[in-house]
Write a protein that holds these residues in place. Structure first.
Motif, PDB file in Angstrom:
ATOM      1  N   THR A   1      -4.878  -4.415   0.827  1.00 18.86           N
ATOM      2  CA  THR A   1      -5.307  -4.982  -0.449  1.00 18.86           C
ATOM      3  C   THR A   1      -4.514  -4.318  -1.583  1.00 18.86           C
ATOM      4  OG1 THR A   1      -7.021  -3.341  -0.954  1.00 18.86           O
ATOM      5  CG2 THR A   1      -7.648  -5.173   0.499  1.00 18.86           C
ATOM      6  N   LEU A   2      -4.740  -4.798  -2.799  1.00 19.59           N
ATOM      7  CA  LEU A   2      -4.091  -4.182  -3.954  1.00 19.59           C
ATOM      8  C   LEU A   2      -4.579  -2.761  -4.194  1.00 19.59           C
ATOM      9  CD1 LEU A   2      -3.615  -6.763  -6.858  1.00 19.59           C
ATOM     10  CD2 LEU A   2      -1.862  -5.632  -5.465  1.00 19.59           C
ATOM     11  N   ASP A   3      -5.745  -2.418  -3.674  1.00 22.57           N
ATOM     12  CA  ASP A   3      -6.217  -1.036  -3.809  1.00 22.57           C
ATOM     13  C   ASP A   3      -5.241  -0.071  -3.149  1.00 22.57           C
ATOM     14  OD1 ASP A   3      -8.519  -1.646  -5.227  1.00 22.57           O
ATOM     15  OD2 ASP A   3      -9.715  -1.921  -3.408  1.00 22.57           O
ATOM     16  N   GLU A   4      -4.839  -0.392  -1.914  1.00 26.16           N
ATOM     17  CA  GLU A   4      -3.889   0.469  -1.186  1.00 26.16           C
ATOM     18  C   GLU A   4      -2.528   0.491  -1.875  1.00 26.16           C
ATOM     19  OE1 GLU A   4      -7.231  -0.241   0.969  1.00 26.16           O
ATOM     20  OE2 GLU A   4      -5.778  -1.891   0.814  1.00 26.16           O
ATOM     21  N   TYR A   5      -2.104  -0.671  -2.382  1.00 27.76           N
ATOM     22  CA  TYR A   5      -0.772  -0.716  -3.004  1.00 27.76           C
ATOM     23  C   TYR A   5      -0.771  -0.120  -4.408  1.00 27.76           C
ATOM     24  CZ  TYR A   5       2.075  -2.609   0.632  1.00 27.76           C
ATOM     25  OH  TYR A   5       2.806  -2.729   1.785  1.00 27.76           O
ATOM     26  N   ALA A   6      -1.906  -0.159  -5.099  1.00 28.25           N
ATOM     27  CA  ALA A   6      -1.995   0.547  -6.383  1.00 28.25           C
ATOM     28  C   ALA A   6      -1.842   2.046  -6.149  1.00 28.25           C
ATOM     29  CB  ALA A   6      -3.331   0.246  -7.053  1.00 28.25           C
ATOM     30  N   GLN A   7      -2.450   2.528  -5.062  1.00 28.14           N
ATOM     31  CA  GLN A   7      -2.321   3.938  -4.738  1.00 28.14           C
ATOM     32  C   GLN A   7      -0.878   4.299  -4.399  1.00 28.14           C
ATOM     33  OE1 GLN A   7      -4.923   6.221  -5.026  1.00 28.14           O
ATOM     34  NE2 GLN A   7      -3.166   7.589  -4.894  1.00 28.14           N
ATOM     35  N   ALA A   8      -0.219   3.433  -3.619  1.00 25.65           N
ATOM     36  CA  ALA A   8       1.187   3.673  -3.277  1.00 25.65           C
ATOM     37  C   ALA A   8       2.048   3.674  -4.534  1.00 25.65           C
ATOM     38  CB  ALA A   8       1.681   2.613  -2.293  1.00 25.65           C
ATOM     39  N   LEU A   9       1.808   2.713  -5.434  1.00 25.08           N
ATOM     40  CA  LEU A   9       2.580   2.623  -6.678  1.00 25.08           C
ATOM     41  C   LEU A   9       2.371   3.872  -7.532  1.00 25.08           C
ATOM     42  CD1 LEU A   9       4.370   0.974  -8.627  1.00 25.08           C
ATOM     43  CD2 LEU A   9       2.266  -0.060  -9.521  1.00 25.08           C
ATOM     44  N   ASN A  10       1.151   4.335  -7.628  1.00 24.71           N
ATOM     45  CA  ASN A  10       0.863   5.532  -8.424  1.00 24.71           C
ATOM     46  C   ASN A  10       1.513   6.770  -7.811  1.00 24.71           C
ATOM     47  OD1 ASN A  10      -0.656   3.975 -10.158  1.00 24.71           O
ATOM     48  ND2 ASN A  10      -2.598   4.441  -9.147  1.00 24.71           N
ATOM     49  N   ASN A  11       1.492   6.859  -6.482  1.00 29.47           N
ATOM     50  CA  ASN A  11       2.158   7.973  -5.813  1.00 29.47           C
ATOM     51  C   ASN A  11       3.663   7.960  -6.058  1.00 29.47           C
ATOM     52  OD1 ASN A  11      -0.050   7.590  -2.978  1.00 29.47           O
ATOM     53  ND2 ASN A  11      -0.240   9.041  -4.657  1.00 29.47           N
ATOM     54  N   VAL A  12       4.239   6.770  -6.115  1.00 31.02           N
ATOM     55  CA  VAL A  12       5.684   6.652  -6.344  1.00 31.02           C
ATOM     56  C   VAL A  12       6.038   6.948  -7.795  1.00 31.02           C
ATOM     57  CG1 VAL A  12       7.627   5.030  -6.433  1.00 31.02           C
ATOM     58  CG2 VAL A  12       6.128   5.067  -4.429  1.00 31.02           C
ATOM     59  N   THR A  13       5.292   6.356  -8.737  1.00 31.43           N
ATOM     60  CA  THR A  13       5.697   6.389 -10.150  1.00 31.43           C
ATOM     61  C   THR A  13       5.023   7.473 -10.987  1.00 31.43           C
ATOM     62  OG1 THR A  13       3.956   4.827 -10.798  1.00 31.43           O
ATOM     63  CG2 THR A  13       6.075   3.895 -10.074  1.00 31.43           C
ATOM     64  N   GLY A  14       3.885   7.996 -10.521  1.00 31.18           N
ATOM     65  CA  GLY A  14       3.135   8.937 -11.336  1.00 31.18           C
ATOM     66  C   GLY A  14       2.290   8.262 -12.394  1.00 31.18           C
ATOM     67  N   MET A  15       2.216   6.909 -12.342  1.00 31.00           N
ATOM     68  CA  MET A  15       1.381   6.156 -13.275  1.00 31.00           C
ATOM     69  C   MET A  15      -0.057   6.121 -12.753  1.00 31.00           C
ATOM     70  SD  MET A  15       3.497   5.166 -15.664  1.00 31.00           S
ATOM     71  CE  MET A  15       5.247   4.833 -15.977  1.00 31.00           C
ATOM     72  N   HIS A  16      -0.924   5.398 -13.470  1.00 33.37           N
ATOM     73  CA  HIS A  16      -2.338   5.344 -13.092  1.00 33.37           C
ATOM     74  C   HIS A  16      -2.835   3.895 -13.129  1.00 33.37           C
ATOM     75  CE1 HIS A  16      -2.522   9.710 -13.213  1.00 33.37           C
ATOM     76  NE2 HIS A  16      -1.881   9.658 -14.365  1.00 33.37           N
ATOM     77  N   PHE A  17      -2.218   3.048 -12.314  1.00 32.63           N
ATOM     78  CA  PHE A  17      -2.624   1.656 -12.230  1.00 32.63           C
ATOM     79  C   PHE A  17      -3.816   1.509 -11.283  1.00 32.63           C
ATOM     80  CE2 PHE A  17       1.998   1.368 -13.091  1.00 32.63           C
ATOM     81  CZ  PHE A  17       1.983   0.547 -14.210  1.00 32.63           C
ATOM     82  N   THR A  18      -4.773   0.665 -11.662  1.00 32.75           N
ATOM     83  CA  THR A  18      -5.823   0.249 -10.735  1.00 32.75           C
ATOM     84  C   THR A  18      -5.434  -1.120 -10.165  1.00 32.75           C
ATOM     85  OG1 THR A  18      -7.121  -0.965 -12.391  1.00 32.75           O
ATOM     86  CG2 THR A  18      -7.539   1.417 -12.161  1.00 32.75           C
ATOM     87  N   SER A  19      -6.155  -1.553  -9.149  1.00 31.25           N
ATOM     88  CA  SER A  19      -5.873  -2.878  -8.593  1.00 31.25           C
ATOM     89  C   SER A  19      -6.124  -3.964  -9.638  1.00 31.25           C
ATOM     90  CB  SER A  19      -6.730  -3.129  -7.349  1.00 31.25           C
ATOM     91  OG  SER A  19      -8.106  -3.018  -7.648  1.00 31.25           O
ATOM     92  N   GLN A  20      -7.120  -3.763 -10.503  1.00 28.43           N
ATOM     93  CA  GLN A  20      -7.386  -4.737 -11.557  1.00 28.43           C
ATOM     94  C   GLN A  20      -6.268  -4.739 -12.598  1.00 28.43           C
ATOM     95  OE1 GLN A  20      -9.817  -7.153 -11.656  1.00 28.43           O
ATOM     96  NE2 GLN A  20     -10.026  -6.408  -9.548  1.00 28.43           N
ATOM     97  N   ASP A  21      -5.695  -3.573 -12.889  1.00 24.26           N
ATOM     98  CA  ASP A  21      -4.527  -3.515 -13.779  1.00 24.26           C
ATOM     99  C   ASP A  21      -3.391  -4.367 -13.223  1.00 24.26           C
ATOM    100  OD1 ASP A  21      -5.780  -1.699 -15.506  1.00 24.26           O
ATOM    101  OD2 ASP A  21      -4.956   0.045 -14.448  1.00 24.26           O
ATOM    102  N   LEU A  22      -3.171  -4.229 -11.918  1.00 24.47           N
ATOM    103  CA  LEU A  22      -2.077  -4.966 -11.285  1.00 24.47           C
ATOM    104  C   LEU A  22      -2.333  -6.467 -11.293  1.00 24.47           C
ATOM    105  CD1 LEU A  22      -1.135  -2.664  -8.269  1.00 24.47           C
ATOM    106  CD2 LEU A  22      -0.093  -2.784 -10.538  1.00 24.47           C
ATOM    107  N   LEU A  23      -3.575  -6.878 -11.038  1.00 22.98           N
ATOM    108  CA  LEU A  23      -3.900  -8.302 -11.116  1.00 22.98           C
ATOM    109  C   LEU A  23      -3.677  -8.839 -12.521  1.00 22.98           C
ATOM    110  CD1 LEU A  23      -7.114  -9.025  -9.006  1.00 22.98           C
ATOM    111  CD2 LEU A  23      -4.847 -10.038  -8.728  1.00 22.98           C
ATOM    112  N   ARG A  24      -3.997  -8.043 -13.518  1.00 20.70           N
ATOM    113  CA  ARG A  24      -3.784  -8.463 -14.898  1.00 20.70           C
ATOM    114  C   ARG A  24      -2.289  -8.611 -15.194  1.00 20.70           C
ATOM    115  NH1 ARG A  24      -6.175 -11.303 -18.877  1.00 20.70           N
ATOM    116  NH2 ARG A  24      -5.811 -10.447 -20.961  1.00 20.70           N
ATOM    117  N   ILE A  25      -1.477  -7.737 -14.645  1.00 20.45           N
ATOM    118  CA  ILE A  25      -0.025  -7.855 -14.813  1.00 20.45           C
ATOM    119  C   ILE A  25       0.473  -9.106 -14.101  1.00 20.45           C
ATOM    120  CG2 ILE A  25       2.200  -6.781 -14.275  1.00 20.45           C
ATOM    121  CD1 ILE A  25       0.721  -4.049 -14.532  1.00 20.45           C
TER     122      ILE A  25
END
Length: 568
Positions: free
Chosen positions: A467-491
């Protein structure tokens, strides 16, 4: 900067100059990369003609590319589509996205037009223009054999050079950016190939955290039968959709014209994109490429062909000449319907060659089924949305797909909403496919999800399990940002809304968000002997209106100013 390279390469084929863009951090937060960031750099040019010298063609990766994030080898190619006149784009695998990132770029923007057929060769910071006149008329396979040394190659074949409106761009001889006629734009710029080789690494903010996120995604994928089951994508490729969904198979009584027949005959090995463990590409024992599900289906049922070798040969011809298999076969079916001719296997293969070379009847068929049918005064024979041929899912059999086809911003397409979701057990959902209830909301959310997936960039198939929950975590680990799955859906919502804005600038309205008339008037019997009845047009239009309301569009499908203000 972590995850992103922090710069974009601009190349002007007319002047031979190149330069760098350094996007501000807020742009990455707004659009992430891939499809989203490519759209940002396209939108100021979208009202230009597709064959304008200044129309860009964009090759963009995402922040997960060239990291340990699962299925992160995809990228987006984008421009204005010759076939549909909409924003045109494709998500494509292979090595190209990774090599662009390793060379130090989040994307490449190519404008201008070379005086002679040319190539571009990029090795890290080195950008070299080559004379490609000797490659004129060569197939993608021949170009790859002659040019490839290391890295990755995107090329166009004879079909693009000969003006086929559904010409594709081929990456690494096996991965197709097939829809929308992207190859024709590249050929119009006198660009035969783009070669990229990079040696750089991508900085990751939290490598240990990324390792844990990867482990979680892998465990979800391993437990998912759609991905890893006996008849899942990892085992038998996208042909798994013959059996994993409830849409129709070929309808043939032959035991060779299904995916198991394909597998038995060709005994394929696994292959796939960089950074992927699913490896849904399949290569046969003679190194032949196994057709994708859509190709298997269309070159079987749609042209009434029951010869498995014809399907393989048709796939080979389309890939080497550089043509989208869906549009190519649907155009043949339109030709068959209008001409009244029975098309036997030898005719199928010859017509494909004629289209790719722009000769005989191929000279008019190369325009696609809509323009061909229009010239013949038989527009009813073209099954298209926004002039793009529909895939093999009959909308009378799935109202999810009926809505997905018309709301796709690149013309008739199933993969932008991709309404083949799984439930918690990993099985495909048993929803009421013949009801419009709840479909407006579900398709809108699916479009938002897939927009962000194509911007990260990752593969849609992994979302049968993760789900986007797992990929939000992967994205945050890569970038150091703090995206939630809802942030990503909004994007994702912002990215899709941007595409509606681009199409609106070119005059697209609700008139274009519609299905061919026959789906509302004609019944058809599927391969199981079940009669598919016409779609209720009143219910269809009501659901389209609901979608417009949820998406923030007016009654004509035009983006509302207040929605635009909220998005940005």
């Amino acid at each position: 900067m972590f995850g992103w390279a922090g710069k974009i390469l601009q190349i002007n084929l007319t002047t031979g100059e190149h330069s760098l863009i350094y996007p501000e951090e807020h742009l990455y937060k707004l659009y992430i990369g891939g499809k989203g960031l490519a759209g940002y750099y396209l939108k100021d040019h979208i009202t230009k003609a597709w064959d304008s010298e200044t129309m860009p063609i964009l090759f963009f990766n995402g922040p997960l590319v060239n990291t340990q994030s699962p299925t992160s080898g995809k990228m987006t190619i984008m421009t204005r589509s010759p076939l549909t006149d909409t924003v045109g784009y494709g998500s494509v695998g292979g090595e190209l996205g990774t090599q662009i990132k390793k060379a130090g770029y989040d994307g490449i923007i190519i404008t201008g037009k070379s005086e002679r057929l040319s190539g571009i060769e990029i090795i890290n910071e080195s950008i070299k223009f080559t004379d490609a006149q000797s490659l004129k008329g060569l197939t993608n396979k021949e170009v790859y054999a002659r040019i490839y040394k290391e890295g990755s190659i995107a090329s166009v074949g004879p079909a693009a050079e000969n003006g086929v409106y559904f010409a594709s761009i081929t990456v690494d001889n096996n991965y197709m950016a097939g829809r929308n006629g992207l190859g024709l734009v590249m050929a119009n710029k006198n660009l035969k190939y783009l070669s990229v080789y990079g040696t750089g690494t991508t900085s990751v903010f939290d490598p240990e955290g990324l390792k844990n996120a990867k482990k979680k995604i892998f465990s979800l994928a391993a437990a998912n039968p759609v991905l890893q089951g006996k008849f899942g994508l990892a085992k038998i490729g996208t042909g798994a959709f013959f059996d994993l969904n409830d849409f129709e198979k070929t309808g043939s009584n032959s035991d060779t014209m299904d995916v198991i027949g394909y597998m038995k005959k060709h005994q394929p090995k696994r292959a796939g994109c960089r950074g992927c463990h699913i490896l849904c590409k399949k290569v046969g024992k003679k190194k032949e490429f196994i057709p994708e599900w859509e190709t298997m289906s269309y070159f079987g049922t749609l042209v009434e062909n029951m010869n498995i070798e014809t399907v393989f040969e048709a796939n080979r011809i389309c890939n080497e000449l550089g043509m989208d298999t869906i549009s190519a076969c649907a155009t043949l079916a339109c030709y068959k319907d209008i001409s009244g001719k029975k098309i036997v296997p030898v005719d199928i293969l010859q017509l494909l060659k004629d289209i790719g070379n722009g000769v005989n009847d191929g000279h008019i068929l190369k325009l696609g089924s809509y323009r061909y049918a229009e010239k013949m005064g038989r527009i009813d024979s073209s099954l298209t949305v926004k002039k793009q041929e529909l895939p093999s899912y009959d909308p009378r059999e799935s109202y999810d797909m009926a809505l997905a086809y018309i709301t796709s911003t690149r013309g008739g397409c199933h993969s932008k909403a991709f309404p083949l979701a799984t439930d918690n057990s990993g099985s495909l959902k048993n929803t009421d496919k013949l009801s419009f209830n709840g479909k407006a909301q579900s398709i809108k959310l699916s479009e938002d999800l897939n927009a962000i997936v194509d911007s990260l960039t990752a593969c849609k198939f992994i979302f049968f399990a993760a789900t986007l929950d797992e990929y939000a975590q992967a994205l945050n680990n890569v970038t150091g940002m703090h995206f939630t799955s809802q942030d990503l859906l909004r994007i994702g919502e912002r990215i899709y809304f941007d595409e509606r804005l681009m199409n609106a600038k070119n005059g697209f309205t609700s008139i274009d968000d519609d299905l061919p008339e026959r789906y509302f008037k004609e019944s058809v019997m599927n391969g199981k002997g079940v009669v598919l009845v016409p779609i209720n047009r009143k219910a269809f239009l009501k659901t389209r209106s609901e979608y417009y309301h949820i998406r923030g569009l007016d009654e004509n499908g035009i983006p509302l100013p207040e929605t635009q203000h909220q998005m940005f």
